[in-house]
Structures are given as structure tokens and as C-alpha cells.
Design a protein around this motif. Structure first.
Motif, PDB file in Angstrom:
ATOM      1  N   ILE A  69      -1.963  22.414  -8.956  1.00 33.88           N
ATOM      2  CA  ILE A  69      -1.877  21.215  -8.094  1.00 33.88           C
ATOM      3  C   ILE A  69      -2.833  21.586  -6.603  1.00 33.88           C
ATOM      4  N   LYS A  70      -0.865  22.783  -6.793  1.00 35.81           N
ATOM      5  CA  LYS A  70      -1.045  23.525  -4.821  1.00 35.81           C
ATOM      6  C   LYS A  70      -1.737  24.266  -4.532  1.00 35.81           C
ATOM      7  N   GLU A  71      -2.941  25.140  -5.421  1.00 37.41           N
ATOM      8  CA  GLU A  71      -3.826  25.740  -5.515  1.00 37.41           C
ATOM      9  C   GLU A  71      -5.232  24.627  -4.372  1.00 37.41           C
ATOM     10  N   LEU A  72      -5.358  23.261  -4.951  1.00 39.71           N
ATOM     11  CA  LEU A  72      -5.713  22.582  -4.787  1.00 39.71           C
ATOM     12  C   LEU A  72      -5.965  21.788  -3.958  1.00 39.71           C
ATOM     13  N   ALA A  73      -4.167  21.454  -3.091  1.00 44.11           N
ATOM     14  CA  ALA A  73      -3.643  20.389  -2.631  1.00 44.11           C
ATOM     15  C   ALA A  73      -4.398  20.455  -1.011  1.00 44.11           C
ATOM     16  N   SER A 106       0.702  -1.744   0.143  1.00 50.72           N
ATOM     17  CA  SER A 106       0.222   0.246   0.443  1.00 50.72           C
ATOM     18  C   SER A 106       0.966   1.107   0.106  1.00 50.72           C
ATOM     19  N   ALA A 107       0.230   2.307  -0.231  1.00 55.42           N
ATOM     20  CA  ALA A 107       0.900   3.835  -0.255  1.00 55.42           C
ATOM     21  C   ALA A 107       0.266   5.087  -0.389  1.00 55.42           C
ATOM     22  N   ILE A 108       0.660   5.583   0.255  1.00 51.85           N
ATOM     23  CA  ILE A 108      -0.262   7.224   0.576  1.00 51.85           C
ATOM     24  C   ILE A 108       0.757   8.150  -0.488  1.00 51.85           C
ATOM     25  N   ILE A 109       0.056   8.670  -1.229  1.00 50.82           N
ATOM     26  CA  ILE A 109       0.866  10.600  -0.970  1.00 50.82           C
ATOM     27  C   ILE A 109      -0.320  11.242  -0.590  1.00 50.82           C
ATOM     28  N   LYS A 110       0.271  12.154   0.462  1.00 49.40           N
ATOM     29  CA  LYS A 110      -0.135  14.036   1.053  1.00 49.40           C
ATOM     30  C   LYS A 110       0.429  14.864   0.049  1.00 49.40           C
ATOM     31  N   LEU A 111      -0.300  16.040  -0.598  1.00 46.95           N
ATOM     32  CA  LEU A 111       0.289  16.978  -1.178  1.00 46.95           C
ATOM     33  C   LEU A 111      -0.368  17.628  -0.301  1.00 46.95           C
ATOM     34  N   ASN A 112       1.098  18.710  -0.346  1.00 47.96           N
ATOM     35  CA  ASN A 112       1.240  19.592   0.751  1.00 47.96           C
ATOM     36  C   ASN A 112       0.940  20.840  -0.597  1.00 47.96           C
ATOM     37  N   GLU A 113       0.678  22.333   0.791  1.00 48.26           N
ATOM     38  CA  GLU A 113      -0.490  23.703  -0.144  1.00 48.26           C
ATOM     39  C   GLU A 113       1.130  24.176  -0.917  1.00 48.26           C
ATOM     40  N   ASP A 114       1.954  23.481  -1.273  1.00 53.09           N
ATOM     41  CA  ASP A 114       3.108  24.837  -1.427  1.00 53.09           C
ATOM     42  C   ASP A 114       3.487  23.866  -3.312  1.00 53.09           C
ATOM     43  N   GLY A 115       2.583  22.571  -3.145  1.00 55.05           N
ATOM     44  CA  GLY A 115       2.757  22.721  -4.141  1.00 55.05           C
ATOM     45  C   GLY A 115       4.347  20.455  -4.218  1.00 55.05           C
ATOM     46  N   THR A 116       4.123  20.884  -2.845  1.00 53.56           N
ATOM     47  CA  THR A 116       5.345  19.619  -3.132  1.00 53.56           C
ATOM     48  C   THR A 116       4.151  18.315  -2.252  1.00 53.56           C
ATOM     49  N   ALA A 117       5.070  17.058  -1.788  1.00 53.05           N
ATOM     50  CA  ALA A 117       3.979  15.922  -1.549  1.00 53.05           C
ATOM     51  C   ALA A 117       5.060  14.991  -1.039  1.00 53.05           C
ATOM     52  N   HIS A 118       4.316  14.161  -0.001  1.00 50.43           N
ATOM     53  CA  HIS A 118       4.818  13.233   0.755  1.00 50.43           C
ATOM     54  C   HIS A 118       3.839  11.663   0.649  1.00 50.43           C
ATOM     55  N   LEU A 119       5.158  10.912   0.172  1.00 48.12           N
ATOM     56  CA  LEU A 119       4.605   9.998   0.113  1.00 48.12           C
ATOM     57  C   LEU A 119       5.652   9.104   0.860  1.00 48.12           C
ATOM     58  N   LEU A 120       4.212   8.208   1.256  1.00 46.01           N
ATOM     59  CA  LEU A 120       4.882   7.110   2.171  1.00 46.01           C
ATOM     60  C   LEU A 120       4.494   5.852   1.185  1.00 46.01           C
ATOM     61  N   VAL A 121       5.191   4.541   1.846  1.00 46.71           N
ATOM     62  CA  VAL A 121       5.151   3.088   1.831  1.00 46.71           C
ATOM     63  C   VAL A 121       6.408   2.958   2.768  1.00 46.71           C
ATOM     64  N   SER A 122       6.268   1.284   3.057  1.00 46.90           N
ATOM     65  CA  SER A 122       6.693   0.546   3.811  1.00 46.90           C
ATOM     66  C   SER A 122       7.956  -0.380   3.349  1.00 46.90           C
ATOM     67  N   ALA A 123       7.642  -0.003   2.016  1.00 45.52           N
ATOM     68  CA  ALA A 123       9.117  -0.456   1.528  1.00 45.52           C
ATOM     69  C   ALA A 123      10.131  -0.394   1.237  1.00 45.52           C
ATOM     70  N   GLN A 124      11.125  -1.080   1.549  1.00 49.46           N
ATOM     71  CA  GLN A 124      13.006  -0.359   2.393  1.00 49.46           C
ATOM     72  C   GLN A 124      13.586  -0.065   1.452  1.00 49.46           C
ATOM     73  N   ASP A 125      14.140   0.854   1.398  1.00 45.45           N
ATOM     74  CA  ASP A 125      15.563   1.112   0.659  1.00 45.45           C
ATOM     75  C   ASP A 125      16.704   0.549   0.772  1.00 45.45           C
TER      76      ASP A 125
END
Ligand code: FES
Ligand code: FES
Lengths: 157, 773
Positions: free
Chosen positions: B580-584, B463-482
């Protein structure tokens, strides 16, 4: 019984009292919280603990901390400035010369030592200089390319 | 595509080259206690008494535990182990008791004070011997153990899994074949040798919740095993894997974590830390199982292989909770990448009193291919075909069938073969292999194919979660390990591609079971494919939310909108656009109200339609998510006076479906080649009556920069239908063909077949002497 020693590490002057059987690696990692140098074997066989002592690459797991008295030590943390990576560090990133990164600090310090002594080494000299640094991930090719990139840059300077 | 398929720099590069990244052993928590472990000096013995009184009374000792503190059996596929030995020890080095103390020195001194009385039992130190009816039983209670439905243990024996393939009628085909040939091979135990040894810290809070920092490939699998072992609910266990200094399978599942938990439970809130020494790593973490192979082949004069009968006997070691699945993989992969109508395979996992066999890059494929790919060359020599032509004739092609009877829609094996033949100038008359050769040296070349599928339960999830931030950046959350393979970078590239947000604006967070979403395990070369699919789905989910809001904002139907360089744009009127950032954080309306709220995309994935095979015959339509095929060819040089073998050149070609990051995949293949080369010519865990004789890098040599050959790396891209952007995994397959290609080159150079690994200078010299007698 502890011994008082004085040395510089990454240009900072340090005075420390250490027990006689403490290794340089233990002192750097545990007392100074510089954990860039790694322990991969603790026996001089892998190079993960490589740091520069008076400009020479040393396996910090084999050197006693007391022997650092009066010496100038550079660890991987001492290469970049506040704002800029050392060009060898940048070359490692650009050439994908790291994977898990565990050998990387030691590898970079061995490469750095070579470049400090000989700014324009050949491929053979590079391969030789890192032959004491084990890497299980990369197959070494990209590491050699990264160091050679700096060598070639130096040649063109 | 803008980001997928490009050589984006590693997202973890700066932290790694500056030494700033904190691996588990680098973490320094306040009031940490240090653990040490009392280990068995015998490969097989009954524990009569463990006396911890003296250890407990040593000043500075805070906790001492024995097997009594961890009696629940655990295991990924077969619950056959406890984290500390309870009634018996089954390998030399097994944990019997452990101590947590103020310093490492005190912990070690306390361990020395623990007295254990044993009754020594006869040991099983050879898997073939372990199959005999009078062999000592390593697990007399096997019948009571829980196991997954796809495994076949035989209680009352040392067999923990007997996997069978019965396809067609092998006996009949042997009777009708022009030739029937039988060859045997042996692959010894080896060790993963990540440069970072295993390390973990455990801490129990006053409220009974447990936190574990572990250099592990699979935080969720660790959490599950600990939950079973200690009867703790999953919401009370948090596993963090901050960074992993190489895994190669050795840090899959669980190893030392279970020893720390009972110590932490007794240590009143203080963290307890244990870092393996290199010797521990060699002996007390996973090792690759040894394997004895016999292959009987029926072949016709024209070179067509009509039947094979394989017997693979695996030295599983003391516990095979994980190993049973390697044996299963060895079974369903048992023909190698060849289309053979009649197959009879017995792949048998045998308990021995050896270190614990476990997952190792290749997961059985390296071992069986060492046998299969030499056998193919031996057949070619017998029939008078070239090694290339026999593979052209019998190698899998689209529409062909593998050992389980699965019809293969996509199969680039033949393309990889032709690619390598071309790269090594194999069929060019004017190519001079011996150019510049010195006296007393001979050269040879060899080729080998290989394949591998992810070996995992059919329904494992990502599974994965992507969270968009209001400045147009994003956080991608996974538990796949590098773990070095570069998944952080590749997953960010995929997210960037779907959302049109540049990779440097996406931060990936991994490895924290309290905060990053479920991932079964980082194993099986499955992350690009499985986690990649979850990431793509999460980003598409976020994209869908953005489109919903944008159609209101822009008064344009969703179907007429697209994402382009961080904007949602009308396809018809590109000037109608919203960032995108305007809608984040949701859509702000003109009257000051708002709707929807933050954009959070979620994606879940299970490989589609993978089903169990038939229990009796091993046949099935889709037993695995996908197959990865490839070929490697080598040129080697041997010094006939010393026997020293040097690999001069390796050409490698794999069908990876889609290259996501050319620079990273190339590096991964190069690393795989060197690891394969090490296992081919140096590496062997020397076992003498259950004792590992060479647990250090002086006596167990792994490749250095001096051993690096010239490497020519290339890829074929036949899309994987269900893969993200068409990609499939290649992390493990890339070391599979290397050893047999080298062995085949030795034959080409000297006319000598070395059928056991490693192919050392001593073995070559001895064989040369025999030959010249
Ligand atoms: S840790 Fe110093 S050489 Fe391996
Ligand atoms: S990058 Fe992992 S050991 Fe070198």
C-alpha cells in the motif's frame, strides 16, 4: 503579600513566591503548567485533583500552596519515565480502566498512594482507597481490576 | 476479521494516563481574559434595567455585555433561546450580563457591580400546573419561533411540543379487555455530572474570524448555532473540541459558548475563557427533564396486553430547543419494547421556570421505561404471570410491530431476556437468592427490558476522510468526538479492518471544523453506526483507488485483487503484490512519470430511508435508523431497619449487532449501569420554587466505587443490516433498564411499589412503616 516557598515536584526543586490564598491545585496548574491534576469540584468532593504530598494522597484543591513549603509533591506527570509508563498507568490502559480520562490522573494517584503504602492490597482495600475519586464513565470495575493487577504482580514478585 | 471484534487498547490511552492530554481548561493562551456571568436570582421576572456602568469602569475590565448584544434566537429544533436573557429571565441562574477581565477575581468583582432591576413574575414550577389554562406563560411569543416540521408547539400555552401516537382503537380495546389498570409514576430532574465541567475559550481575529475551543460533543452544531446567533458565515467560525471529559448529552448542542462570543468580539483579539464551576454545571448547563407518567393498560386474562394509553408530561424547563425532541422520542418509544395493537399516547413538553432540560444519556427512554417496566410487573402480578413470562408473551419479536407500526425485521429482545434469566439463575429451582444473608436484611430480584433508537432528524450526515502516507501509515479525519465512549479507537479499528493497516499505524484526528469533515453531532448512540459507516466508505474509496493503481502496476484485473496485511495481492498468484505504501502518493511508472497522486478516501453517510411519521397518528414505516434492545436483571439487598438499598448483582445483555471492541463496550455498559443505579437510588436535583437546593457532590450524591455491584455483561449479535460490520449503538440503552429493574426488585423484596425516583432509604422506610401499620 507573597510568600516564598521551596518544594520538590516530580523530583524537581522549585522556589516560588505565592499569594497566601492560592491553592496547591492552582499553583500546580497555573504556575507550573502541570495540568494533569484536574478540578472537578474545587471542594474536596471528587478527587480529580489528587496528588501525592510526601507520599500521601491529597486533594490539591483543598490544600494551600504555602503549605507545600518543604514538601515532596508527585503529580501524574511524575510517574512515567522518558521511555516507560509506570506499571499502574500501563495497567489502566490494558484493563480499559479509563474512558473520558478526566478522573484518570486523580484515580491513578490514589491507586499509586495505596500501592506505595501497601504493595499487595485486597479488592476491598482498593475499593476503599478510590472511594473518594468520582468517575462518571467507567463504573469503577475496570479501575479496581487495573489496580489489582499491579497488586497481584507485586504478590508474585 | 483481524481488528474488528478484538480488544485493541484505547488509542488515547497513553495521553490520558500520563495527564498529557489537554482539555479545554488546561489550555493556556497568551493574554487570556477571564469571563464571569451575572445570573438571575429569580425563576421568572421581567428585566427592567441593567446598569453596567460601574462594572465597565472597574480597572482590568475589558468587556461587558448584556442581552442586547445577543438578540438572535437560536435552538437546535425550536429556536426559543438567546444566549443571554433579553426581555425576561425564565430560570434562576439564567445569564443576564457577562464580563471579561484580566483576572477571574476582577471579572467576579465587576459582575457584583452590575445592577439589574426586575419585575418578579409568577413562576411555573410544576409541569402539570403549567398545563392549566390560568398558568403564567413562560414564552408568550412561542407563535413566532422557528421550529422543525416534526414538532408541534401550541402557542398561547406552555406546550412546546405535543407528540401523539394513535394506533388502532385503544378505547374499543379497553372496553373489551378483561382488566384495565392505571398506574402513575414520577421521574425527577437529574444532572449529567461529567467530571469535567463545561469550559470554552473564544477569540476573534482582526479579520473577523472567530475561533472557539470548547469541551463540546458537537463542534459542527456549535458552529451552526453561533453562526445563526451572531450572523457570521460558517467559514469565519472555527470550533475546536480538543478533548471532552465526559458528556452524557450535557455537552451536546450549545451552552456557554454563546456568552463568550460577544465578549470576544469586544476584547480586540484577546482570548476569553470561561470554565463552569460545579454549581454552574448543576444549574446552568443542561439537566435531565422531570417527567410525570400515567399508563392505562388493557390486558386479557391470558396475559396479552391489548391496549395502552400513555400520558407523559415533561418538565422541559425554561427553554426546550432540545427538549422537544426528547418528548418526541418518548412518544414514539411509548410502548417500550412491547408489541401492542392499540396505542394512544400524548407526550407533552411543558415550559416551566426550571433549569433547562436537555439531552441526557437515554434521551427520554430512561424516564419512560421507569414507568413502563414497573407497569409490566404490576400487570404480571395482577394476572398471576411471572415477570419473565409476561415479557416473553408481549415483548417484541422479529416480525412484530412497535408503537409507530414499524415492522421489525431484526429484534434480539427475547434473546437478551433469556440471556439475563440464565445469567441470574432466575428459573433454576435450586438457586438460593438468600445465601449468606444477615438478620434484618431482605433480598429481591427484578428484571426490566428496554430499547432505544437514535433520536435525530432523518437526514443528519456524517463524513470521514482517510489520507494514506508514503510509509504505509494513515490519518483518519472525522468530527465524531471521543467523549470517553471510545469512538476514536473503534473508528480506527474499522479503518484498519478495511485497509488491512494495523490500528497503531492509523492516527485519528477529530474535532476541528476547519480541518476535520462534517459530523452532525456526537449524540444519540449514533457514532459507531453513522460515523462508522462514513469511515468504512472512506476506506473503501481509498481501497478502490489503490486497486485502480495496483491493476496497472501488477497487470492483474481489479476483480482479482484483494487487500491483505498492508499489500494489494493477486488472489490467484499471491506472489504478485504491491505494498500500500508504494501507491500512497500515486503510481510511479517505469519511465519516471507518475499518475493519480496521493490516495485520499472520502466517505459520506446518511441513514438510509428514514422517514417522517404521520403528523396525526405518529405512524410510519421507518421513523428511526435502528433500534437497540436489551434486558437487565438485578439482585438487591435491603436493610429493613435503615431502608438502605444495596445492589448486589446486575446482569446485562444487549443486542448490539456486532461487538467492535469487547473490552471497551464492556466498560461502557458497566459505566451505564452505575449511572442508571445512581439515578435509581440517589440522584435528584432538588428544586424548591425554581431554586436548585443541592448543586454539589455532597448533597447530590453520584455512585462511588463503594456502590459498585457485581456486573455480568453479555451481548447478542444479530447484525444490523445497514450498520458497519453489522454494528448498532448501545451507549445510552445500557442505562435504560437499570432503574426499573431495581424498582421491581424492591417490590420482590418487600412487596412495596415505589413509583417515584430516586428510591431512597427514606422512601423505603416510610413505605415499610405504612405497610406494617
Ligand atoms: S477538585 Fe479537588 S476534590 Fe474535586
Ligand atoms: S473516565 Fe470519565 S470520569 Fe472517569
Amino acid at each position: 503579600m507573597k510568600y516564598e516557598i521551596n518544594f520538590t515536584i516530580n523530583k524537581e526543586m522549585i522556589s516560588l513566591a505565592v499569594i497566601p490564598n492560592k491553592t496547591l491545585l492552582e499553583m500546580i496548574r497555573e504556575d507550573l503548567d502541570l495540568t494533569g491534576a484536574k478540578e472537578g469540584c474545587g471542594a474536596g468532593e471528587c478527587g480529580a485533583c489528587t496528588v501525592l504530598v510526601d507520599g500521601k494522597p491529597v486533594n490539591a484543591c483543598l490544600m494551600l500552596a504555602v503549605e507545600a513549603d518543604g514538601k515532596e509533591i508527585i503529580t501524574v506527570e511524575g510517574l512515567a519515565t522518558e521511555t516507560e509508563l509506570d506499571e499502574l498507568q500501563q495497567a489502566f490502559i490494558d484493563h480499559a480502566a479509563l474512558q473520558c480520562g478526566y478522573c484518570t490522573p486523580g484515580m491513578i494517584m490514589s491507586g499509586k498512594a495505596l500501592l506505595m503504602e501497601n504493595p499487595t492490597p485486597t479488592v476491598e482495600e482498593v475499593v476503599d482507597a478510590i472511594s473518594g475519586n468520582l468517575c462518571r464513565c467507567t463504573g469503577y470495575k475496570k479501575i479496581v481490576e487495573a489496580i489489582m493487577h499491579v497488586s497481584e504482580n507485586n504478590a508474585n514478585k | 476479521m483481524k481488528y474488528v471484534g478484538t480488544s485493541v487498547n484505547r488509542v488515547d490511552g497513553i495521553k490520558k494516563v500520563t495527564g498529557a492530554l489537554k482539555y479545554v481548561d488546561d489550555l493556556k493562551l497568551a493574554r487570556t481574559l477571564f469571563a464571569a456571568v451575572k445570573r438571575s436570582p429569580h425563576p421568572h421576572a421581567r428585566i427592567l434595567k441593567v446598569d453596567i456602568a460601574k462594572a465597565q469602569s472597574l480597572p482590568g475590565v475589558k468587556a461587558v455585555i448584556t442581552g442586547k448584544d445577543v438578540s438572535n434566537r437560536v435552538g437546535l429544533y425550536l429556536e426559543d433561546k438567546t444566549f443571554l436573557a433579553t426581555d425576561k429571565v425564565r430560570y434562576r441562574g439564567e445569564a443576564v450580563a457577562a464580563v471579561a477581565a484580566e483576572t477571574k477575581e476582577i471579572a467576579e468583582a465587576a459582575v457584583a457591580l452590575i445592577q439589574v432591576e426586575y419585575e418578579v413574575l409568577p413562576a411555573v414550577t410544576n409541569a402539570v400546573e403549567g398545563l392549566k389554562p390560568d398558568a403564567p406563560l413562560v414564552h408568550p411569543d412561542l407563535g413566532e419561533y422557528h421550529y422543525g416540521p416534526i414538532f408541534f408547539p401550541e402557542p398561547g400555552t406552555n406546550i412546546s411540543n405535543h407528540y401523539k401516537i394513535r394506533k388502532g382503537d385503544a378505547e374499543k380495546a379497553f372496553n373489551e379487555a378483561d382488566y384495565v389498570v392505571e398506574n402513575s409514576f414520577f421521574v425527577p430532574h437529574i444532572q449529567h455530572c461529567p467530571i469535567e465541567t463545561h469550559s470554552a475559550i473564544a477569540q476573534m481575529d482582526v479579520d473577523g474570524s472567530l475561533t472557539i475551543w470548547s469541551s463540546c460533543q458537537s463542534p459542527y452544531a456549535v458552529r451552526k448555532a453561533l453562526s445563526v446567533a451572531f450572523n457570521l458565515p460558517l467559514n469565519k467560525i472555527r470550533v475546536l473540541s480538543p478533548a471532552v471529559g465526559g458528556g452524557f448529552g450535557g455537552k451536546a448542542g450549545t451552552t456557554l459558548e454563546g456568552i463568550l462570543i460577544p465578549l470576544a468580539m469586544k476584547a480586540k483579539g484577546r482570548p476569553v475563557k470561561l470554565t463552569y464551576t460545579r454549581e454552574d454545571e448543576f444549574v446552568n448547563s443542561f439537566v435531565r427533564q422531570g417527567m410525570h407518567a400515567t399508563i392505562k393498560t388493557g390486558i386479557n386474562k391470558d396475559g396479552k396486553i391489548v391496549a395502552v394509553k400513555n400520558t407523559f408530561i415533561w418538565d422541559g424547563g425554561a427553554y426546550t430547543e432540545y427538549g422537544v425532541n426528547i418528548v418526541r422520542a418518548g412518544g414514539y418509544g411509548s410502548t417500550g419494547p412491547y408489541d401492542i395493537d392499540n396505542v394512544w399516547t400524548d407526550s407533552i413538553c411543558v415550559y416551566t421556570n426550571h433549569p433547562v432540560g436537555g439531552p441526557y444519556r437515554g434521551f427520554g427512554m430512561s424516564e419512560i421505561h421507569f414507568a413502563i417496566e414497573q407497569n409490566i410487573d404490576m400487570l404480571a402480578a395482577q394476572i398471576g404471570l411471572s415477570p419473565i413470562d409476561i415479557r416473553r408473551m408481549n415483548g417484541l419479536k422479529p416480525g412484530g410491530r412497535n408503537a409507530t407500526g414499524q415492522v421489525l425485521e431484526v429484534c434480539g429482545l427475547q434473546e437478551t431476556l433469556e440471556d439475563v434469566v440464565d445469567k441470574l439463575n432466575w428459573e433454576k429451582e435450586d438457586y438460593d437468592l438468600n445465601k449468606g444473608i444477615k438478620p434484618n436484611k431482605v433480598r429481591g430480584r427484578g428484571i426490566a427490558c428496554g430499547f432505544k433508537a437514535p433520536s435525530m432528524p432523518n437526514d443528519v450526515a456524517s463524513s470521514a476522510i482517510i489520507k494514506l502516507n508514503e510509509d504505509g501509515t494513515a490519518h483518519l479525519l472525522v468530527s465524531a468526538q471521543d467523549i470517553g465512549q471510545g469512538s476514536d479507537t473503534v473508528l480506527v479499528q474499522m479503518a484498519a479492518e478495511v485497509l488491512t493497516i494495523p490500528p497503531d499505524k492509523i492516527t485519528i484526528k477529530t474535532g476541528d471544523t476547519d480541518h476535520t469533515p462534517y459530523e452532525w453531532q456526537t449524540v444519540a448512540s449514533r457514532i459507531t453506526y453513522c460515523a462508522g459507516n462514513a469511515v468504512v466508505k472512506a476506506c473503501e474509496d481509498a481501497k478502490e483507488q489503490l486497486m485502480e493503481l495496483a491493476q496497472i502496476k501488477l497487470s492483474v484485473f481489479k476483480r482479482d485483487l484483494e487487500l491483505c496485511d498492508e499489500y494489494i495481492v493477486s488472489k490467484l498468484h499471491p506472489d504478485k503484490r504491491v505494498a500500500i505504501k508504494e501507491l500512497a502518493l500515486g503510481l510511479s511508472m517505469s519511465d519516471g512519470s507518475g499518475i493519480h497522486g496521493p490516495i485520499i478516501g472520502r466517505g459520506s453517510f446518511i441513514p438510509p430511508n428514514v422517514r417522517n411519521t404521520d403528523k396525526q397518528t405518529g405512524q410510519g414505516e421507518k421513523p428511526v435508523a435502528f433500534w437497540t434492545y436489551g434486558t437487565q436483571g438485578v439482585e438487591i439487598e435491603i436493610d429493613t431497619e435503615t431502608g438502605k438499598l444495596e445492589v448486589l448483582k446486575v446482569a446485562s445483555s444487549f443486542d448490539v449487532g456486532k461487538v467492535i471492541n469487547p473490552k471497551l463496550i464492556e466498560g461502557q455498559i458497566e459505566g451505564g449501569i452505575l449511572q442508571g443505579l445512581g439515578s435509581a437510588i440517589f440522584e435528584e436535583l432538588i428544586l424548591d420554587n425554581g431554586v436548585v437546593k443541592n448543586p454539589n457532590f455532597v448533597d447530590y450524591k453520584i455512585p462511588t466505587s463503594d456502590d459498585m455491584p457485581e456486573m455480568i455483561i453479555s451481548f447478542i449479535e444479530n447484525e444490523e443490516e445497514t450498520g458497519p460490520f453489522g454494528a448498532r449503538g448501545v451507549a445510552e440503552p445500557c442505562m435504560v433498564p437499570t432503574p426499573p429493574a431495581i424498582a421491581n426488585a424492591v417490590f420482590d423484596a418487600l412487596g412495596i411499589r415505589i413509583t417515584t425516583l430516586p428510591i431512597t432509604a427514606e422512601k423505603i422506610l416510610k413505605a415499610l412503616k405504612e405497610k406494617n401499620k
